[in-house]
Design a protein around this motif. Structure first.
Motif, short mmCIF file in Angstrom:
data_model
loop_
_atom_site.label_atom_id
_atom_site.label_comp_id
_atom_site.label_asym_id
_atom_site.label_seq_id
_atom_site.Cartn_x
_atom_site.Cartn_y
_atom_site.Cartn_z
N ARG A 86 7.27 -55.36 -5.63
CA ARG A 86 6.78 -56.74 -5.57
C ARG A 86 5.56 -56.86 -4.67
NH1 ARG A 86 8.92 -60.69 -7.63
NH2 ARG A 86 10.84 -60.61 -8.75
N ALA A 88 10.02 -60.30 -12.79
CA ALA A 88 11.27 -59.61 -12.48
C ALA A 88 11.04 -58.11 -12.33
CB ALA A 88 12.29 -59.85 -13.59
N THR A 136 13.40 -54.43 -11.99
CA THR A 136 14.68 -53.73 -11.93
C THR A 136 14.42 -52.30 -11.49
OG1 THR A 136 14.66 -52.95 -14.22
CG2 THR A 136 15.65 -55.10 -13.82
#
Length: 90
Positions: free
Chosen positions: A26, A36, A38
């Protein structure tokens, strides 16, 4: 078909490492709240593959999902690894 199976128990250290790596991604990509990330660690059963690897998926609004593979366990992934992998991926 076996009547019993052994459930895989999640390693708390692996879960924390996944959260840490997601934070590194991020920060490196300046992702927004709607984007998002993962992080998954995949254990390879083949001795030739070198063990565990980390797979990161980045899903940004309005863009195709980007996948990056780091050839090391999640607990060993550094900020430099993340930056280099995404720079190489374009």
């Amino acid at each position: 078909m076996p009547l019993f199976f052994k459930a895989k128990v999640e390693n708390p250290g692996r879960a924390e490492a996944s959260r840490r790596v997601a934070g590194l991604v991020r920060a490196a990509l300046a992702l927004g709240e709607d984007d998002a990330v993962t992080v998954s660690e995949i254990d390879c059963g083949d001795p030739a593959c070198g063990g565990a690897e980390t797979v990161v998926l980045v899903m940004r609004v309005g863009r195709k999902t980007q996948a990056v593979k780091l050839l090391k366990p999640t607990v060993e992934v550094t900020a430099e690894d993340v930056a280099g992998a995404f720079a190489a991926a374009g």
